[in-house]
Motif scaffolding. Structure first.
Motif, PDB file in Angstrom:
ATOM      1  N   PRO A 119       0.758  -1.155   0.522  1.00 13.05           N
ATOM      2  CA  PRO A 119       0.070  -0.181   0.135  1.00 13.05           C
ATOM      3  C   PRO A 119       0.280   0.919   0.115  1.00 13.05           C
ATOM      4  N   HIS A 120       0.584   2.514  -0.816  1.00  9.58           N
ATOM      5  CA  HIS A 120       1.228   3.517  -1.180  1.00  9.58           C
ATOM      6  C   HIS A 120      -0.229   4.628  -1.965  1.00  9.58           C
ATOM      7  N   TRP A 121       0.455   5.997  -0.956  1.00  8.94           N
ATOM      8  CA  TRP A 121      -0.268   7.286  -1.922  1.00  8.94           C
ATOM      9  C   TRP A 121       1.084   7.251  -3.119  1.00  8.94           C
ATOM     10  N   TYR A 122       0.207   7.127  -4.262  1.00 13.31           N
ATOM     11  CA  TYR A 122       0.887   6.961  -5.912  1.00 13.31           C
ATOM     12  C   TYR A 122       0.221   8.721  -6.349  1.00 13.31           C
ATOM     13  N   LEU A 123       1.519   9.814  -5.960  1.00 15.56           N
ATOM     14  CA  LEU A 123       1.122  11.023  -6.666  1.00 15.56           C
ATOM     15  C   LEU A 123       1.698  11.257  -8.769  1.00 15.56           C
ATOM     16  N   HIS A 124       0.674  11.048  -8.789  1.00 14.02           N
ATOM     17  CA  HIS A 124       0.485  10.541 -10.145  1.00 14.02           C
ATOM     18  C   HIS A 124       0.851  11.553 -11.645  1.00 14.02           C
ATOM     19  N   ILE A 125       0.312  12.715 -11.386  1.00  9.97           N
ATOM     20  CA  ILE A 125       0.796  13.586 -11.627  1.00  9.97           C
ATOM     21  C   ILE A 125       0.955  14.871 -10.976  1.00  9.97           C
ATOM     22  N   ALA A 126       2.521  15.777 -11.049  1.00  7.60           N
ATOM     23  CA  ALA A 126       2.479  17.064 -11.104  1.00  7.60           C
ATOM     24  C   ALA A 126       2.972  17.861 -11.696  1.00  7.60           C
ATOM     25  N   GLY A 127       2.394  19.189 -11.438  1.00  6.27           N
ATOM     26  CA  GLY A 127       3.303  19.689 -12.660  1.00  6.27           C
ATOM     27  C   GLY A 127       2.949  21.569 -12.394  1.00  6.27           C
ATOM     28  N   ALA A 140       5.936  23.665  -3.475  1.00  6.99           N
ATOM     29  CA  ALA A 140       4.597  23.931  -3.321  1.00  6.99           C
ATOM     30  C   ALA A 140       3.590  22.278  -2.955  1.00  6.99           C
ATOM     31  N   ALA A 141       2.646  22.344  -4.155  1.00  2.00           N
ATOM     32  CA  ALA A 141       1.737  21.718  -4.181  1.00  2.00           C
ATOM     33  C   ALA A 141       2.164  20.258  -3.994  1.00  2.00           C
ATOM     34  N   ILE A 142       3.184  19.483  -4.299  1.00  2.00           N
ATOM     35  CA  ILE A 142       3.816  18.343  -3.561  1.00  2.00           C
ATOM     36  C   ILE A 142       3.809  18.357  -1.777  1.00  2.00           C
ATOM     37  N   ARG A 143       4.483  19.800  -1.530  1.00  2.00           N
ATOM     38  CA  ARG A 143       4.204  19.804  -0.139  1.00  2.00           C
ATOM     39  C   ARG A 143       2.891  19.661   0.961  1.00  2.00           C
ATOM     40  N   SER A 144       1.806  20.178   0.663  1.00  2.00           N
ATOM     41  CA  SER A 144       1.295  20.761   0.643  1.00  2.00           C
ATOM     42  C   SER A 144       0.078  18.385   0.358  1.00  2.00           C
ATOM     43  N   GLY A 145       0.386  18.276  -1.032  1.00  2.00           N
ATOM     44  CA  GLY A 145       0.216  16.928  -0.557  1.00  2.00           C
ATOM     45  C   GLY A 145       0.736  16.000   0.336  1.00  2.00           C
ATOM     46  N   LEU A 146       1.624  16.373   0.639  1.00  2.00           N
ATOM     47  CA  LEU A 146       2.532  15.219   0.965  1.00  2.00           C
ATOM     48  C   LEU A 146       1.932  15.627   3.220  1.00  2.00           C
ATOM     49  N   ALA A 147       1.916  16.529   3.123  1.00  2.00           N
ATOM     50  CA  ALA A 147       1.528  16.495   4.612  1.00  2.00           C
ATOM     51  C   ALA A 147      -0.230  16.645   4.725  1.00  2.00           C
ATOM     52  N   ARG A 148      -0.713  16.255   3.994  1.00  2.00           N
ATOM     53  CA  ARG A 148      -2.233  15.875   3.758  1.00  2.00           C
ATOM     54  C   ARG A 148      -2.417  14.066   4.153  1.00  2.00           C
ATOM     55  N   ILE A 149      -1.328  13.566   3.408  1.00  2.00           N
ATOM     56  CA  ILE A 149      -1.500  12.401   3.828  1.00  2.00           C
ATOM     57  C   ILE A 149       0.000  11.956   4.381  1.00  2.00           C
ATOM     58  N   ALA A 150       0.323  12.600   5.537  1.00  2.00           N
ATOM     59  CA  ALA A 150       1.548  11.959   6.496  1.00  2.00           C
ATOM     60  C   ALA A 150       0.945  10.974   7.373  1.00  2.00           C
ATOM     61  N   GLY A 151      -0.409  12.179   7.961  1.00  2.00           N
ATOM     62  CA  GLY A 151      -0.793  10.856   8.791  1.00  2.00           C
ATOM     63  C   GLY A 151      -1.031   9.469   8.401  1.00  2.00           C
ATOM     64  N   SER A 152      -1.094   8.987   7.132  1.00  2.00           N
ATOM     65  CA  SER A 152      -1.796   7.460   7.099  1.00  2.00           C
ATOM     66  C   SER A 152      -0.440   6.733   7.388  1.00  2.00           C
ATOM     67  N   GLY A 153       0.637   7.055   6.990  1.00  2.00           N
ATOM     68  CA  GLY A 153       2.050   5.668   7.682  1.00  2.00           C
ATOM     69  C   GLY A 153       2.298   5.452   6.734  1.00  2.00           C
ATOM     70  N   LEU A 154       2.294   5.842   5.282  1.00  2.00           N
ATOM     71  CA  LEU A 154       1.864   4.884   4.262  1.00  2.00           C
ATOM     72  C   LEU A 154       3.184   5.377   3.337  1.00  2.00           C
ATOM     73  N   PRO A 155       4.159   5.173   2.937  1.00  2.00           N
ATOM     74  CA  PRO A 155       5.038   5.775   1.295  1.00  2.00           C
ATOM     75  C   PRO A 155       4.372   5.921   0.086  1.00  2.00           C
ATOM     76  N   THR A 156       5.222   6.732  -0.124  1.00  2.00           N
ATOM     77  CA  THR A 156       4.511   7.853  -0.996  1.00  2.00           C
ATOM     78  C   THR A 156       5.767   7.630  -2.790  1.00  2.00           C
ATOM     79  N   TYR A 157       4.515   7.200  -3.794  1.00  2.00           N
ATOM     80  CA  TYR A 157       5.356   6.440  -4.336  1.00  2.00           C
ATOM     81  C   TYR A 157       5.213   7.634  -6.312  1.00  2.00           C
ATOM     82  N   LEU A 158       6.491   7.904  -6.942  1.00  2.00           N
ATOM     83  CA  LEU A 158       5.756   8.135  -8.166  1.00  2.00           C
ATOM     84  C   LEU A 158       6.677   7.993  -9.560  1.00  2.00           C
ATOM     85  N   GLU A 159       6.480   8.211 -10.734  1.00  2.00           N
ATOM     86  CA  GLU A 159       7.777   8.229 -11.453  1.00  2.00           C
ATOM     87  C   GLU A 159       8.431   9.260 -12.809  1.00  2.00           C
TER      88      GLU A 159
END
Length: 195
Positions: A119-127, A140-159
């Motif tokens: 299980p993970h969060w997926y940063l699908h698109i960032a632009g 800033a847009a990425i950091r905001s998303g990371l802050a919003r999911i921080a409590g999930s305890g899950l890693p974040t993936y992107l390519e």
């Protein structure tokens, strides 16, 4: 700035699709999907509008206050696209890709094959709009998303298929975990994970 980033709604769809089209106009994966620059310019807003719609359920869509940068996220268990996941959007996808649908499916399948199995969060698109790059808005847009999911305890993936993006992602705590290529002459991608 991250605090001012807000959740994007349906009214932001066209604006986000247009800014992502500008942001990805010279991306190696996008150039592979749409080799003709004229067709690419015409079809990219349609592609990003379709992705915006697809990431609404079980995900998160964020935009900076003045609309210069946006991120589309998929929640845990929502990362894989798969052929069944494409069925509800079959007509918009066919209209977008036309005869390039085979390349689109090849990229989608390669991305799905390299997603983490856990299980993970997926940063699908960032632009970020090219006119606003270098001002910290994309970060800033990425950091905001990371802050919003921080409590999930899950890693974040992107390519990413753009090596110019690696420095930004690494500065945000992502580490390269793999590099791979889409079969039959497709682009090279880097997989990144943030614990």
């Amino acid at each position: 700035m991250s605090d001012a980033v807000r959740v994007a709604g349906t009214a932001d769809r066209a604006r986000i699709a247009a800014l992502l089209a500008r942001a990805f106009s010279d991306d190696p994966a996008i150039a592979y999907l749409f080799p003709d620059a004229v067709k690419r310019e015409k079809r990219l807003p349609r592609l990003f509008a379709t992705l915006f719609d697809g990431d609404a359920l079980g995900g998160m869509r964020l935009i900076t206050p003045a609309g210069e940068a946006a991120t589309l996220w998929r929640g845990p268990g929502q990362s894989q696209t798969g052929l069944l996941g494409l069925l509800p959007q079959a007509w918009p996808i066919l209209r977008t890709f036309g005869f390039g649908l085979g390349r689109g499916l090849a990229v989608s399948q390669a991305i799905d094959a390299h997603l983490p199995p856990t299980p993970h969060w997926y940063l699908h698109i960032a632009g970020c709009d090219p006119a606003a790059q270098g001002k910290g808005l994309g970060g800033a847009a990425i950091r905001s998303g990371l802050a919003r999911i921080a409590g999930s305890g899950l890693p974040t993936y992107l390519e990413t298929a753009n090596p110019k993006n690696l420095g930004l992602y690494q500065a945000l705590g992502f580490a390269v975990t793999d590099t791979w290529e889409v079969p039959r002459g497709g682009p090279r991608f880097w997989s990144l994970l943030r614990a």
